[in-house]
Design a protein around this motif. Structure first.
Motif, PDB file in Angstrom:
ATOM      1  N   GLY A 829     -30.033 -24.576   4.105  1.00 66.26           N
ATOM      2  CA  GLY A 829     -30.692 -25.018   2.888  1.00 66.26           C
ATOM      3  C   GLY A 829     -31.825 -24.087   2.483  1.00 66.26           C
ATOM      4  O   GLY A 829     -32.063 -23.836   1.303  1.00 66.26           O
ATOM      5  N   LEU A 830     -32.546 -23.539   3.479  1.00 64.10           N
ATOM      6  CA  LEU A 830     -33.658 -22.633   3.187  1.00 64.10           C
ATOM      7  C   LEU A 830     -33.121 -21.332   2.571  1.00 64.10           C
ATOM      8  O   LEU A 830     -33.655 -20.851   1.571  1.00 64.10           O
ATOM      9  CB  LEU A 830     -34.435 -22.351   4.478  1.00 64.10           C
ATOM     10  N   THR A 834     -31.819 -24.512  -1.587  1.00 59.49           N
ATOM     11  CA  THR A 834     -31.655 -25.927  -1.911  1.00 59.49           C
ATOM     12  C   THR A 834     -32.575 -26.819  -1.091  1.00 59.49           C
ATOM     13  O   THR A 834     -32.629 -28.025  -1.325  1.00 59.49           O
ATOM     14  CB  THR A 834     -30.201 -26.351  -1.666  1.00 59.49           C
ATOM     15  N   SER A 835     -33.281 -26.236  -0.127  1.00 57.34           N
ATOM     16  CA  SER A 835     -34.158 -27.029   0.744  1.00 57.34           C
ATOM     17  C   SER A 835     -35.470 -27.349   0.043  1.00 57.34           C
ATOM     18  O   SER A 835     -35.972 -26.573  -0.794  1.00 57.34           O
ATOM     19  CB  SER A 835     -34.409 -26.259   2.046  1.00 57.34           C
ATOM     20  N   ARG A 843     -32.693 -18.021  -3.343  1.00 55.41           N
ATOM     21  CA  ARG A 843     -31.767 -17.679  -2.282  1.00 55.41           C
ATOM     22  C   ARG A 843     -32.254 -16.451  -1.528  1.00 55.41           C
ATOM     23  O   ARG A 843     -33.059 -15.670  -2.039  1.00 55.41           O
ATOM     24  CB  ARG A 843     -30.382 -17.405  -2.850  1.00 55.41           C
ATOM     25  N   LEU A 844     -31.711 -16.273  -0.313  1.00 53.97           N
ATOM     26  CA  LEU A 844     -32.106 -15.125   0.509  1.00 53.97           C
ATOM     27  C   LEU A 844     -31.724 -13.826  -0.187  1.00 53.97           C
ATOM     28  O   LEU A 844     -32.538 -12.885  -0.245  1.00 53.97           O
ATOM     29  CB  LEU A 844     -31.419 -15.211   1.879  1.00 53.97           C
ATOM     30  N   GLU A 845     -30.514 -13.748  -0.733  1.00 53.31           N
ATOM     31  CA  GLU A 845     -30.099 -12.532  -1.424  1.00 53.31           C
ATOM     32  C   GLU A 845     -30.971 -12.308  -2.656  1.00 53.31           C
ATOM     33  O   GLU A 845     -31.374 -11.168  -2.944  1.00 53.31           O
ATOM     34  CB  GLU A 845     -28.632 -12.638  -1.831  1.00 53.31           C
ATOM     35  N   LYS A 885     -32.058 -24.468 -12.567  1.00 53.63           N
ATOM     36  CA  LYS A 885     -31.515 -23.176 -12.169  1.00 53.63           C
ATOM     37  C   LYS A 885     -32.415 -22.523 -11.139  1.00 53.63           C
ATOM     38  O   LYS A 885     -33.598 -22.806 -11.036  1.00 53.63           O
ATOM     39  CB  LYS A 885     -31.364 -22.263 -13.394  1.00 53.63           C
ATOM     40  N   ARG A 886     -31.817 -21.581 -10.384  1.00 57.61           N
ATOM     41  CA  ARG A 886     -32.589 -20.907  -9.348  1.00 57.61           C
ATOM     42  C   ARG A 886     -33.441 -19.805  -9.947  1.00 57.61           C
ATOM     43  O   ARG A 886     -33.191 -19.324 -11.040  1.00 57.61           O
ATOM     44  CB  ARG A 886     -31.637 -20.345  -8.285  1.00 57.61           C
ATOM     45  N   SER A 887     -34.416 -19.376  -9.159  1.00 59.16           N
ATOM     46  CA  SER A 887     -35.394 -18.422  -9.669  1.00 59.16           C
ATOM     47  C   SER A 887     -35.365 -17.164  -8.829  1.00 59.16           C
ATOM     48  O   SER A 887     -34.577 -17.018  -7.899  1.00 59.16           O
ATOM     49  CB  SER A 887     -36.780 -19.053  -9.634  1.00 59.16           C
ATOM     50  N   GLY A 888     -36.249 -16.230  -9.149  1.00 63.96           N
ATOM     51  CA  GLY A 888     -36.430 -15.031  -8.351  1.00 63.96           C
ATOM     52  C   GLY A 888     -36.057 -13.759  -9.049  1.00 63.96           C
ATOM     53  O   GLY A 888     -36.476 -12.689  -8.619  1.00 63.96           O
TER      54      GLY A 888
END
Length: 1008
Positions: A829-830, A834-835, A843-845, A885-888
């Protein structure tokens, strides 16, 4: 990496060999690659990529990433010309030459058709000491690995950092985080981080599956416990779902309760079984006693009934005994009766045979005796011997008749053959002349077909050119009209722009006054007082209107350029078609082509019969020889046949005189002999039948005497009475068996009635068997029920104990699995974002790519500041996106004029171009460093300059001009006409019907 020379042959739109001298283009540092739409500007870049990586850029790849070799070959290329790309470059201090040929078809060297050539590659290196080229490899795989190691980047990275596709980066600016992540992931190769995410997700799914599978197995054991326990438990099975932490304790507690209840039920079942066994034994003894009483009573009653039936059958027994005694006396007369019957049958048959034989004799012989008939038979046989001697003469006469008939048949056949041969040979000279004339006609037609074939193909080409000429003439007129209209619109647009510019300049004071702020100095005079600001008059023109008019004027000029190119292309094609068509009309050429086609078809058809005509002449000559030979053979046979017929006639005349005497009035000797043989046979048969009749009559009289004597000795009055008393062996045995059965039954009944126990039982009351059987069946049923209850209780207890142990094992195995799942789920999850511990849902990538994007933004800002005159700065943003949505991977542009940051998706068209250009250049620097710092001395920038105004275009070109530092070359691919005036060194691609060509234009105006 620096490019020196590119040579392409039959590649893309280039039909012939075209050479690009990058050293000459790179001398100026910056050059322009331009040409009409579809001429092949992008194909030059495709050829560079194909030479390096054996594939064209990704946007022009087929599905699956494989280049279809057939699409690389030029449609304009001549048959037999190989499609080939040669690139000379310097990379990592080594000067290399790469040559590639895709798989392609070529005409066969022998015969007709085509054959496929395999793809080929060559790699050579220049040796400065020997001043020559040395071959390194011809293996596709080895060349690919060598170039990949030297460049340090994949094909996708090369296409991003060397062939800068501005359209891709414009989409990159407007894309969301997911789309940006895909592009950056391909360039920076973050697959290992994505693989970590996937691996952790896979481990989480596997651990979750193991835990769920363990819970499902435990629930399955619990359900089987409930089935084994059966109904009657006060507490039901707890309802739990897989994943519930309280599932294991609840199942173990319920299993203990079920085992205790099952133990109590087992004790109760044992007591019930003991009572049922004693009741069943008592009922069994009573049933056996009643069955024995009923058997004895039934046995005595059966004896009484059998004795009564036996007495009723006594008269039949006495009658059978008397019949059997009379039959045994008649057996003594049976042999005499049989002999009498045989003699009578033989006498009747002999009488019938005698009557039939006499009926076939003449009337005077019907009453003759056997001796007389035998004497007549001997006379017939003697005469038959004399007739048989004449049969050979008759057979020879018949053979002569058949031989004469065969000679007549052969004579008729030879006469027909001679007549047919005479008729055919009479027409031989005429037939031979016809065959020779047919061969000469076919040979002349073959010559004519070759002449017509040489005239037909030019006529067809001229007809195609005439049709194209008529079509292009209309297109040329239409393109001229469109060009005139475009020029008029361009002039009108330019006049409108100049008029608006003049009017804006006249009212510029009002425009400047609109920007004055009370208390702030004027930008023109510097005064803070603004006593009488100018006011906008009627029809005041602002900068936006002027800019819109200027853009419309430039679009109109671009339309004129396109129309000029289109018109020139059509005029060129029209001139070529008119020259090829000559002065003939389409109708005239159609008539000529059709006439030549018909004549060629007819001549070819006639010429095709040459071989058949020669074969027909050869067959006719062979038949002529065969018929001559057959005629000579027939004539020889006719002469021989005449002599043979005369000899046969003389022989047959002598034989006929002998046969007349031997036939005796019959049609033939054989008929006369057959008639004599039939008479002798009838006389012999009649004599034999008379003798047989006399013999059987004597035997019949003797048998009658013996039969009368035997009947008298046996005690019968007449032979007829003895015959009536006879019985067959089977009938006598049947009577004997019936008498024995009656006597045996009498003895058995007497023994049965003499039994004391059966007689005593008959005197007692009837047995109560039904009542005893019902009591026993009830006791037996109760025993089975008690036994089944005990077995069920025993099995239930054993099954509950086994399943309880199984449940304890499942609970012990689930503990480590659940702990492992919780640990892996937190890590997955980390890394997946999603954690709850991952605040930014990154995400890690994406985290790794965010660092790369931050470097790209910093490198891009260094050039963006110059392009935008210090106004814009590109920064990376890791803020969370809306909508879950995811960020980064966010990108913002900071406007120094307003001090605000906004998303790159809000940039205008021109702003998007130079921001994306700066981003592409920055990305090229970062990817180069990521790939090992390989020097990139040659860059290409594809399109996008048409959206810039003059000032911004100057600033962008200044930035690109700065790339020439340290001897770097930049190539710009664009349609913008203004760039042709600003960039003197140009590589122009020109298209035509015979394929595209390239030409080099330098600052002095010369072409290369």
């Amino acid at each position: 990496m620096r490019l020196h020379r590119l040579t392409v042959t039959a590649f893309g739109p280039f039909a012939d060999t075209q050479e690009v001298d990058f050293d000459a283009l790179g001398a100026a540092g910056i050059f322009l690659l331009h040409g009409a739409t579809g001429a092949g500007k992008t194909s030059v870049l495709d050829a560079v990529c194909y030479a390096l990586y054996d594939a064209v850029p990704g946007a022009r790849q087929l599905k699956g990433g494989a280049t279809k070799d057939a699409t690389l070959r030029s449609d304009h290329a001549r048959a037999g010309t190989y499609t080939e790309v040669l690139l000379e470059l310097t990379v990592a201090g080594r000067r290399l030459e790469i040559t590639r040929r895709p798989a392609q078809t070529r005409p066969k060297k022998r015969g007709t058709g085509v054959t496929t050539e395999k793809a080929q590659s060559w790699l050579r290196e220049y040796d400065s000491e020997s001043a020559g080229w040395s071959a390194l490899s011809r293996s596709h795989q080895e060349i690919g690995e060598e170039i990949g190691q030297l460049l340090g980047m994949s094909r996708e990275q090369f296409c991003q950092v060397v062939l800068l596709p501005q359209g891709d980066f414009a989409r990159f600016l407007r894309a969301d985080a997911e789309a940006r992540g895909k592009l950056l992931g391909r360039l920076f190769d973050t697959r290992r981080f994505a693989a970590v995410e996937d691996r952790l997700a896979e481990l989480r799914r596997a651990a979750e599956q193991q835990v769920r599978a363990g819970d499902e197995r435990l629930i399955g054991v619990a359900q089987r416990l409930a089935q084994a326990a059966g109904p009657g438990l006060e507490q039901p099975l707890p309802a739990r779902q897989p994943g519930d932490p309280g599932l294991a304790p609840a199942v173990l507690e319920w299993a203990a309760l079920a085992r205790s209840t099952a133990h109590e039920r087992h004790d109760i079942a044992e007591s019930a079984l003991a009572g049922a066994e004693s009741r069943q034994a008592a009922a069994r003894r009573l049933l056996d006693a009643e069955r024995e009483l009923a058997r004895l009573q039934q046995r005595f009653a059966d004896g009484r009934r059998r004795a009564e039936a036996l007495e009723a059958r006594r008269p039949q027994y006495e009658e059978a005994r008397a019949t059997l005694e009379r039959a045994r006396k008649a057996d003594q007369v049976a042999p005499a009766l049989a002999l009498r019957e045989d003699a009578e049958r033989a006498h009747r048959k002999a009488a019938a045979d005698r009557d039939r034989a006499r009926a076939r004799l003449p009337a005077e012989l019907k009453d003759s005796g056997a001796d007389h008939l035998s004497a007549l038979e001997r006379k017939m046989i003697e005469e038959l011997g004399r007739v048989d001697a004449a049969r050979g003469t008759e057979r020879r006469s018949a053979e002569i008749t058949r031989e004469r008939a065969e000679l007549d048949r052969q004579a008729r056949a030879d006469e027909e053959l001679l007549a047919d041969a005479a008729g055919w040979l009479a027409g031989w000279d005429s037939a031979r002349r016809q065959h020779q004339e047919r061969i000469e006609t076919a040979q002349e037609a073959a010559t004519r077909a070759e002449q017509l074939a040489g005239q037909l193909e030019p006529a067809r080409s001229q007809l195609d050119a005439a049709r194209a000429r008529d079509t292009l003439e209309a297109r040329a007129a239409e393109s001229q009209r469109l060009l005139n209209s475009a020029r008029e619109r361009a002039n009108d647009a330019k006049e409108t722009w100049l008029d608006l510019r003049e009017r804006r300049l006249r009212g510029i004071a009002a425009e400047l006054a609109a920007r004055l702020v009370p208390g702030e100095p004027c930008a023109v005079c510097g005064s803070a007082d603004h006593p009488e600001p100018a006011r906008a008059g009627a029809g005041q023109v602002d900068q936006a209107s002027e800019d819109a008019a200027l853009a419309a004027s430039r679009r109109a000029e671009a339309a004129v350029t396109r129309a000029e190119h289109d018109h020139a292309s059509v005029r060129e094609e029209y001139a070529a078609a008119r020259s090829a068509a000559g002065g003939s009309t389409v109708a005239e050429l159609v008539t000529l082509t059709e006439r030549l086609g018909r004549e060629h078809t007819e001549a070819h058809r006639l010429a095709a019969g040459t071989h058949a005509a020669r074969e027909a002449l050869a067959r006719a000559e062979r038949e002529h020889e065969d018929r001559l030979t057959a005629r000579r053979s027939a004539e020889n046979r006719v002469a021989a046949r005449t002599s043979r017929r005369e000899a046969l006639d003389h022989e047959q005349t002598g034989l006929e005189a002998e046969l007349v005497r031997a036939r005796g009035g019959a049609d033939s000797v054989a008929a006369h002999a057959e008639r004599l043989a039939n008479r002798a046979r009838l006389l012999a048969e009649a004599a034999d039948t008379v003798r047989d009749f006399d013999t059987t009559a004597r035997r019949l009289k003797e048998s009658d005497d013996r039969l009368a004597d035997a009947a008298f000795r046996a005690g019968f009055d007449t032979p007829r009475a003895a015959s009536a008393a006879l019985l067959s062996g089977a009938e006598q045995r049947g009577l004997t068996h019936r008498m024995d059965d009656w006597q045996a039954e009498a003895a058995t009944v007497a023994d049965r009635l003499a039994e004391s126990d059966a007689r005593d039982a008959a005197e007692r009351p009837p047995a109560r068997l039904d009542t005893a059987l019902m009591s026993y069946e009830a006791a037996e049923s109760a025993l089975h029920a008690a036994s089944a209850a005990l077995a069920g209780a025993r099995e239930r207890g054993a099954e509950l104990a086994r399943l309880s142990r199984r449940a304890e094992e499942e609970v012990r195995g689930l503990g480590p699995l659940r702990t492992e799942y919780e640990r892996v789920a937190r890590l997955a999850g980390l890394t997946a974002g999603t954690s709850n511990d991952n605040d930014r849902k990154m995400r890690l990538e994406s985290y790794v790519l965010a660092a790369r994007l931050e470097q790209v933004a910093a490198a891009a800002t260094a050039r963006l500041l110059r392009m935008s005159s210090g106004r814009y700065t590109l920064v990376h943003s890791d803020a969370r996106s809306g909508g879950g949505k995811r960020s980064g991977l966010g990108l913002h542009v900071i406007d120094a004029w307003t001090g605000s940051a906004r998303d790159t998706a809000t940039l205008s068209g021109g702003e998007t171009f130079f921001v994306s250009l700066a981003l592409a250049l920055g990305l090229a620097d970062v990817v180069t460093d990521e790939a090992g710092g390989a020097r990139l001395d040659t860059l290409f920038i594809d399109e996008g300059f048409g959206s810039l105004d003059d000032q911004t275009l100057d600033e962008v070109l200044d930035v690109l001009d700065s790339l020439r530092e340290r001897d770097r070359t930049v190539g710009i691919v664009s349609h913008v006409a203004d760039l042709r005036r600003r960039i003197p060194t140009q590589l122009e691609v020109t298209k035509s019907r015979r394929g595209s060509t390239v030409s080099l234009r330098t600052e002095g105006g010369g072409d290369g």
